[in-house]
Motif scaffolding. Structure first.
Motif, PDB file in Angstrom:
ATOM      1  N   PHE A  29       0.625  -1.407  -0.160  1.00  0.00           N
ATOM      2  CA  PHE A  29      -0.254   0.255  -0.186  1.00  0.00           C
ATOM      3  C   PHE A  29       0.954   1.679   0.179  1.00  0.00           C
ATOM      4  O   PHE A  29       0.304   2.085  -0.874  1.00  0.00           O
ATOM      5  N   LEU A  32       1.824   1.601  -3.569  1.00  0.00           N
ATOM      6  CA  LEU A  32       1.495   2.324  -4.143  1.00  0.00           C
ATOM      7  C   LEU A  32       0.982   3.837  -4.043  1.00  0.00           C
ATOM      8  O   LEU A  32       0.222   5.050  -4.982  1.00  0.00           O
ATOM      9  N   LYS A  33       0.731   4.029  -2.510  1.00  0.00           N
ATOM     10  CA  LYS A  33       0.749   5.443  -2.169  1.00  0.00           C
ATOM     11  C   LYS A  33       2.060   6.337  -3.112  1.00  0.00           C
ATOM     12  O   LYS A  33       1.891   7.708  -3.692  1.00  0.00           O
ATOM     13  N   LEU A 102      -0.394   1.743 -11.360  1.00  0.00           N
ATOM     14  CA  LEU A 102      -2.101   1.746 -10.828  1.00  0.00           C
ATOM     15  C   LEU A 102      -2.655   1.308  -9.515  1.00  0.00           C
ATOM     16  O   LEU A 102      -3.254   0.022  -8.937  1.00  0.00           O
ATOM     17  N   ASP A 103      -3.357   1.168 -11.176  1.00  0.00           N
ATOM     18  CA  ASP A 103      -4.690   0.146 -10.924  1.00  0.00           C
ATOM     19  C   ASP A 103      -4.256  -1.489 -10.554  1.00  0.00           C
ATOM     20  O   ASP A 103      -4.756  -1.745 -10.072  1.00  0.00           O
ATOM     21  N   ARG A 105      -2.170  -2.862  -8.538  1.00  0.00           N
ATOM     22  CA  ARG A 105      -1.308  -2.418  -7.564  1.00  0.00           C
ATOM     23  C   ARG A 105      -3.112  -2.828  -6.888  1.00  0.00           C
ATOM     24  O   ARG A 105      -3.239  -3.321  -5.871  1.00  0.00           O
ATOM     25  N   ALA A 106      -3.327  -1.892  -7.077  1.00  0.00           N
ATOM     26  CA  ALA A 106      -4.510  -1.447  -6.050  1.00  0.00           C
ATOM     27  C   ALA A 106      -5.763  -2.667  -6.220  1.00  0.00           C
ATOM     28  O   ALA A 106      -6.802  -3.364  -5.482  1.00  0.00           O
ATOM     29  N   ARG A 110      -6.860  -5.064  -3.486  1.00  0.00           N
ATOM     30  CA  ARG A 110      -7.904  -5.647  -3.224  1.00  0.00           C
ATOM     31  C   ARG A 110      -8.933  -6.987  -2.553  1.00  0.00           C
ATOM     32  O   ARG A 110      -9.352  -7.302  -2.028  1.00  0.00           O
TER      33      ARG A 110
END
Length: 119
Positions: A29, A32-33, A102-103, A105-106, A110
């Motif tokens: 996370f 990602l940030k 990003l997508d 990793r997100a 999730r």
């Protein structure tokens, strides 16, 4: 075949508050940030400086902005239209960046939170 004949998909696992906090502190996370911030902050700074330059030129460099480029089209009009072009280019760059960086990793985060398959 209708939807009635197909088995229903299992609902995703609902994470607890503790699991959300744990994920916020996780390395994936934080990565990602960090990736998001490395794109957003420089791009925002670039656009704000570009916009401020346009406004300052319009306010204080009347002779420069009124240079005729072609017919009744002057430099101020071209620079103003480039503000819109810049907005669309930045949006396109962000969409491409989000789709690539990003997508995925997100989605993995999730899936991990919901107990689904990881990527």
């Amino acid at each position: 075949m209708s939807n009635i004949d197909q088995p229903a998909a299992a609902p995703p696992h609902a994470p607890t508050g503790e699991q959300f906090i744990e994920m916020q502190n996780s390395p994936q996370f934080q990565e990602l940030k960090t990736r998001l911030r490395k794109f957003i902050f420089p791009m925002t700074a670039f656009f704000l400086i570009w916009y401020a330059l346009y406004v300052l030129l319009g306010a204080f460099a009347h002779d420069f902005m009124s240079i005729q480029v072609w017919g009744n089209i002057n430099l101020g009009l071209i620079l103003g239209l480039l503000q819109f072009v810049t907005t669309f280019v930045i949006t396109g760059l962000y969409v491409r960046f989000a789709n690539r960086e990003l997508d995925p990793r997100a989605e993995a985060i999730r899936n991990e939170m919901e107990g689904g398959p990881s990527l």
